[in-house]
Design a protein around this motif. Structure first.
Motif, PDB file in Angstrom:
ATOM      1  N   ARG A 251       0.834  -1.213   0.000  1.00 13.91           N
ATOM      2  CA  ARG A 251       0.000   0.000   0.000  1.00 13.91           C
ATOM      3  C   ARG A 251       0.865   1.259   0.000  1.00 13.91           C
ATOM      4  O   ARG A 251       0.544   2.246  -0.666  1.00 13.91           O
ATOM      5  CB  ARG A 251      -0.915  -0.019   1.228  1.00 13.91           C
ATOM      6  CG  ARG A 251      -1.925   1.117   1.248  1.00 13.91           C
ATOM      7  CD  ARG A 251      -2.868   0.981   2.423  1.00 13.91           C
ATOM      8  NE  ARG A 251      -3.812   2.075   2.477  1.00 13.91           N
ATOM      9  CZ  ARG A 251      -4.731   2.223   3.422  1.00 13.91           C
ATOM     10  NH1 ARG A 251      -4.808   1.317   4.392  1.00 13.91           N
ATOM     11  NH2 ARG A 251      -5.565   3.245   3.407  1.00 13.91           N
ATOM     12  N   LEU A 252       1.966   1.248   0.730  1.00 13.36           N
ATOM     13  CA  LEU A 252       2.884   2.396   0.724  1.00 13.36           C
ATOM     14  C   LEU A 252       3.430   2.673  -0.672  1.00 13.36           C
ATOM     15  O   LEU A 252       3.517   3.825  -1.114  1.00 13.36           O
ATOM     16  CB  LEU A 252       4.051   2.143   1.683  1.00 13.36           C
ATOM     17  CG  LEU A 252       3.831   2.383   3.176  1.00 13.36           C
ATOM     18  CD1 LEU A 252       5.105   2.063   3.937  1.00 13.36           C
ATOM     19  CD2 LEU A 252       3.404   3.825   3.432  1.00 13.36           C
ATOM     20  N   LEU A 253       3.804   1.612  -1.379  1.00 14.10           N
ATOM     21  CA  LEU A 253       4.376   1.784  -2.717  1.00 14.10           C
ATOM     22  C   LEU A 253       3.325   2.222  -3.723  1.00 14.10           C
ATOM     23  O   LEU A 253       3.670   2.586  -4.851  1.00 14.10           O
ATOM     24  CB  LEU A 253       5.028   0.475  -3.166  1.00 14.10           C
ATOM     25  CG  LEU A 253       6.244   0.029  -2.342  1.00 14.10           C
ATOM     26  CD1 LEU A 253       6.822  -1.270  -2.894  1.00 14.10           C
ATOM     27  CD2 LEU A 253       7.309   1.102  -2.307  1.00 14.10           C
ATOM     28  N   GLY A 254       2.061   2.165  -3.342  1.00 13.29           N
ATOM     29  CA  GLY A 254       1.017   2.687  -4.211  1.00 13.29           C
ATOM     30  C   GLY A 254       0.889   4.203  -4.137  1.00 13.29           C
ATOM     31  O   GLY A 254       0.141   4.802  -4.921  1.00 13.29           O
ATOM     32  N   VAL A 259       7.061   6.798  -2.948  1.00  9.42           N
ATOM     33  CA  VAL A 259       8.028   6.174  -3.859  1.00  9.42           C
ATOM     34  C   VAL A 259       9.076   7.194  -4.295  1.00  9.42           C
ATOM     35  O   VAL A 259      10.286   6.902  -4.356  1.00  9.42           O
ATOM     36  CB  VAL A 259       7.304   5.563  -5.078  1.00  9.42           C
ATOM     37  CG1 VAL A 259       8.321   5.050  -6.094  1.00  9.42           C
ATOM     38  CG2 VAL A 259       6.391   4.427  -4.634  1.00  9.42           C
ATOM     39  N   ARG A 260       8.655   8.413  -4.614  1.00  8.05           N
ATOM     40  CA  ARG A 260       9.589   9.449  -5.068  1.00  8.05           C
ATOM     41  C   ARG A 260      10.571   9.819  -3.950  1.00  8.05           C
ATOM     42  O   ARG A 260      11.770   9.957  -4.184  1.00  8.05           O
ATOM     43  CB  ARG A 260       8.810  10.678  -5.535  1.00  8.05           C
ATOM     44  CG  ARG A 260       9.678  11.744  -6.191  1.00  8.05           C
ATOM     45  CD  ARG A 260       8.852  12.735  -7.013  1.00  8.05           C
ATOM     46  NE  ARG A 260       7.692  13.237  -6.281  1.00  8.05           N
ATOM     47  CZ  ARG A 260       6.447  12.919  -6.580  1.00  8.05           C
ATOM     48  NH1 ARG A 260       6.188  12.090  -7.585  1.00  8.05           N
ATOM     49  NH2 ARG A 260       5.438  13.433  -5.877  1.00  8.05           N
ATOM     50  N   TRP A 261      10.050   9.923  -2.714  1.00 10.28           N
ATOM     51  CA  TRP A 261      10.940  10.266  -1.590  1.00 10.28           C
ATOM     52  C   TRP A 261      11.952   9.152  -1.340  1.00 10.28           C
ATOM     53  O   TRP A 261      13.140   9.405  -1.099  1.00 10.28           O
ATOM     54  CB  TRP A 261      10.099  10.495  -0.334  1.00 10.28           C
ATOM     55  CG  TRP A 261      10.906  11.036   0.816  1.00 10.28           C
ATOM     56  CD1 TRP A 261      11.119  12.333   1.141  1.00 10.28           C
ATOM     57  CD2 TRP A 261      11.611  10.249   1.789  1.00 10.28           C
ATOM     58  NE1 TRP A 261      11.914  12.440   2.245  1.00 10.28           N
ATOM     59  CE2 TRP A 261      12.257  11.150   2.672  1.00 10.28           C
ATOM     60  CE3 TRP A 261      11.790   8.886   1.998  1.00 10.28           C
ATOM     61  CZ2 TRP A 261      13.033  10.739   3.737  1.00 10.28           C
ATOM     62  CZ3 TRP A 261      12.575   8.471   3.062  1.00 10.28           C
ATOM     63  CH2 TRP A 261      13.184   9.379   3.926  1.00 10.28           C
ATOM     64  N   LEU A 262      11.488   7.903  -1.389  1.00 10.79           N
ATOM     65  CA  LEU A 262      12.406   6.775  -1.182  1.00 10.79           C
ATOM     66  C   LEU A 262      13.461   6.718  -2.273  1.00 10.79           C
ATOM     67  O   LEU A 262      14.644   6.442  -2.017  1.00 10.79           O
ATOM     68  CB  LEU A 262      11.612   5.461  -1.143  1.00 10.79           C
ATOM     69  CG  LEU A 262      10.781   5.190   0.115  1.00 10.79           C
ATOM     70  CD1 LEU A 262       9.915   3.958  -0.082  1.00 10.79           C
ATOM     71  CD2 LEU A 262      11.684   5.003   1.336  1.00 10.79           C
ATOM     72  N   HIS A 265      16.011   9.594  -1.392  1.00 13.53           N
ATOM     73  CA  HIS A 265      16.741   9.576  -0.130  1.00 13.53           C
ATOM     74  C   HIS A 265      17.171   8.181   0.328  1.00 13.53           C
ATOM     75  O   HIS A 265      18.214   8.051   0.983  1.00 13.53           O
ATOM     76  CB  HIS A 265      15.886  10.230   0.967  1.00 13.53           C
ATOM     77  CG  HIS A 265      15.528  11.651   0.688  1.00 13.53           C
ATOM     78  ND1 HIS A 265      14.399  12.019  -0.004  1.00 13.53           N
ATOM     79  CD2 HIS A 265      16.166  12.813   1.004  1.00 13.53           C
ATOM     80  CE1 HIS A 265      14.329  13.333  -0.103  1.00 13.53           C
ATOM     81  NE2 HIS A 265      15.398  13.845   0.496  1.00 13.53           N
ATOM     82  N   LYS A 266      16.373   7.148   0.043  1.00 12.89           N
ATOM     83  CA  LYS A 266      16.686   5.799   0.495  1.00 12.89           C
ATOM     84  C   LYS A 266      16.469   4.790  -0.640  1.00 12.89           C
ATOM     85  O   LYS A 266      15.591   3.918  -0.572  1.00 12.89           O
ATOM     86  CB  LYS A 266      15.799   5.423   1.691  1.00 12.89           C
ATOM     87  CG  LYS A 266      15.990   6.294   2.930  1.00 12.89           C
ATOM     88  CD  LYS A 266      17.340   6.008   3.594  1.00 12.89           C
ATOM     89  CE  LYS A 266      17.478   6.824   4.881  1.00 12.89           C
ATOM     90  NZ  LYS A 266      18.782   6.545   5.558  1.00 12.89           N
ATOM     91  N   PRO A 267      17.244   4.877  -1.697  1.00 13.54           N
ATOM     92  CA  PRO A 267      17.018   3.966  -2.830  1.00 13.54           C
ATOM     93  C   PRO A 267      17.199   2.492  -2.462  1.00 13.54           C
ATOM     94  O   PRO A 267      16.555   1.617  -3.027  1.00 13.54           O
ATOM     95  CB  PRO A 267      18.056   4.419  -3.856  1.00 13.54           C
ATOM     96  CG  PRO A 267      19.105   5.129  -3.050  1.00 13.54           C
ATOM     97  CD  PRO A 267      18.372   5.789  -1.929  1.00 13.54           C
ATOM     98  N   GLU A 268      18.087   2.219  -1.485  1.00 18.20           N
ATOM     99  CA  GLU A 268      18.293   0.821  -1.090  1.00 18.20           C
ATOM    100  C   GLU A 268      17.046   0.264  -0.388  1.00 18.20           C
ATOM    101  O   GLU A 268      16.720  -0.920  -0.532  1.00 18.20           O
ATOM    102  CB  GLU A 268      19.525   0.680  -0.192  1.00 18.20           C
ATOM    103  CG  GLU A 268      19.419   1.312   1.191  1.00 18.20           C
ATOM    104  CD  GLU A 268      19.709   2.818   1.184  1.00 18.20           C
ATOM    105  OE1 GLU A 268      19.834   3.392   2.269  1.00 18.20           O
ATOM    106  OE2 GLU A 268      19.815   3.395   0.079  1.00 18.20           O
ATOM    107  N   TYR A 269      16.328   1.112   0.344  1.00 18.17           N
ATOM    108  CA  TYR A 269      15.088   0.678   0.969  1.00 18.17           C
ATOM    109  C   TYR A 269      14.009   0.426  -0.081  1.00 18.17           C
ATOM    110  O   TYR A 269      13.225  -0.526   0.028  1.00 18.17           O
ATOM    111  CB  TYR A 269      14.593   1.735   1.956  1.00 18.17           C
ATOM    112  CG  TYR A 269      15.360   1.805   3.256  1.00 18.17           C
ATOM    113  CD1 TYR A 269      16.561   1.108   3.423  1.00 18.17           C
ATOM    114  CD2 TYR A 269      14.885   2.552   4.324  1.00 18.17           C
ATOM    115  CE1 TYR A 269      17.266   1.178   4.604  1.00 18.17           C
ATOM    116  CE2 TYR A 269      15.588   2.622   5.521  1.00 18.17           C
ATOM    117  CZ  TYR A 269      16.788   1.934   5.659  1.00 18.17           C
ATOM    118  OH  TYR A 269      17.478   1.991   6.829  1.00 18.17           O
ATOM    119  N   LEU A 270      13.974   1.282  -1.090  1.00 20.04           N
ATOM    120  CA  LEU A 270      12.957   1.152  -2.133  1.00 20.04           C
ATOM    121  C   LEU A 270      13.070  -0.188  -2.851  1.00 20.04           C
ATOM    122  O   LEU A 270      12.067  -0.871  -3.093  1.00 20.04           O
ATOM    123  CB  LEU A 270      13.074   2.300  -3.140  1.00 20.04           C
ATOM    124  CG  LEU A 270      12.087   2.259  -4.317  1.00 20.04           C
ATOM    125  CD1 LEU A 270      10.651   2.292  -3.817  1.00 20.04           C
ATOM    126  CD2 LEU A 270      12.359   3.407  -5.284  1.00 20.04           C
TER     127      LEU A 270
END
Length: 296
Positions: A251-254, A259-262, A265-270
C-alpha cells in the motif's frame, strides 16, 4: 434402508477400481461377515426418495456386485465427502492386533477372520502374536501408533527397559520407521538386548554404524525436534504478521510521493520494499540479503 438405485454418488470411481486390493478386501469382508460400517448419505432436497452418497462408494459398489438391492445407511446433515474423509483414522497394527485377539477370544476362527480381512491365515496368526515379547508399558505407549509389524520385530530383540526407551524416542521424534528402530537397536548395549538362543550380535566395531554415531544421531534428532516444536508454536502468528506487513508495504508503494521520496533519499530501501511487495511465497533457502550484505 435405502435402495441402491436411489443412491447418487458424489464422485466417480476409476474403471479399474474392482482390480484394487482394497476393493477385493471390502467385497470379501462383506461376503464373509456382512456390512460392518453403513454408507453415509444425505437426501436430495429437490427430489424426494433420492440420496447423495457421501461416503462408502466402494462398499455400495461391492453390494451391487453381490446382488444386494437395499442397504442400511447413516443419514447426514452435511452434503460433502470431505467432512467424513478428513476424519478417517487408519487402523494401526496394534489396534488390528487387539481386534483380532478379541475376535479369537470370542470364538471366531482364524480361517473366518482371514476371509473377512482378505488375508491368509498365516497373516492373521502373525497379527495375533504381534505383542509377544513386547513389554506391557511399551504396548500401552504404542497402542495407537502407526508402527509397522517390522518395528515390533526389532523391538522384540531388546530388553524391556530398552524397549521402553526406544518407544519413547520414536514417540518423541514421531518416527515409527523400521530404519529408525534398527538404528536404536544398533545403539543398544549387549546387556540391554533380549536373551536369545542364537548367535550374539556382531560387535559394534565391525558394524557399519557404531553406537557413538547412533547416540550422536539421537541427540541431534532430539534437538531438531525441539526446534520444530518451537517453530510450529509461532508459525501461524509469524505468517500473519508477515502477510500484514507485506500488505502495508504494498500500500505504501502505491503512493507516488512515498516512492519518489524513497528513490531520492533511500534507494536501497525502495528496492527491498519492491522485492517484498512482489513476493508470492516465502523464500525456501536462507534469508534475503540487501546490497550491503545485511538481512533484508
Amino acid at each position: 434402508m435405502v435402495r441402491l438405485d436411489a443412491l447418487l454418488p458424489l464422485k466417480s470411481l476409476r474403471e479399474d477400481v474392482k482390480l484394487s486390493a482394497k476393493y477385493r478386501q471390502i467385497a470379501t469382508s462383506i461376503r464373509a461377515v456382512g456390512l460392518v460400517e453403513p454408507p453415509v448419505v444425505t437426501p436430495d432436497k429437490t427430489t424426494p426418495g433420492i440420496y447423495f452418497l457421501v461416503d462408502g462408494h466402494l462398499r455400495v459398489e461391492a453390494l451391487r456386485e453381490l446382488g444386494q438391492e437395499t442397504v442400511e445407511c447413516l443419514v447426514s446433515t452435511d452434503d460433502e465427502a470431505f467432512t467424513y474423509n478428513k476424519r478417517v483414522n487408519r487402523l494401526s497394527p496394534p489396534q488390528e492386533h487387539r481386534m483380532i485377539v478379541r475376535a479369537i477370544e470370542r470364538g471366531v476362527s482364524e480361517t473366518r477372520l482371514a476371509e473377512a480381512l482378505g488375508i491368509n491365515v498365516a497373516a492373521v496368526q502373525r497379527r495375533a502374536r504381534l505383542m509377544d515379547g513386547i513389554s506391557p508399558e511399551v504396548a500401552e505407549l504404542l497402542k495407537d501408533s502407526q508402527c509397522s509389524f517390522a518395528v515390533f520385530d526389532v523391538l522384540r530383540k531388546m530388553g524391556p527397559m530398552r524397549q521402553l526407551e526406544a518407544a519413547e524416542l520414536m514417540l518423541g521424534h514421531n518416527n515409527f520407521r523400521k530404519a529408525f528402530a534398527l538404528a536404536l537397536l544398533a545403539a543398544t548395549p549387549d546387556g540391554h538386548l533380549a536373551a536369545t538362543k542364537g548367535k550374539r550380535r556382531t560387535a559394534p566395531e565391525t558394524s557399519a554404524v557404531t553406537r557413538e554415531q547412533v547416540a550422536r544421531l539421537e541427540r541431534e534428532l532430539a534437538g531438531l525436534q525441539i526446534q520444530i516444536k518451537a517453530v510450529e508454536e509461532t508459525y501461524g502468528l509469524d505468517n500473519l504478521h508477515l502477510t500484514v506487513a507485506k500488505a502495508y508495504v504494498t500500500r505504501l508503494l502505491g503512493n507516488a510521493q512515498v516512492v519518489r521520496w524513497l528513490a531520492q533519499h533511500k534507494p536501497e530501501y525502495l528496492s527491498e520494499f519492491q522485492a517484498i511487495a512482489e513476493l508470492t511465497s516465502l523464500p525456501v533457502e536462507g534469508h534475503s540479503a540487501g546490497r550491503d550484505g545485511q538481512a533484508g
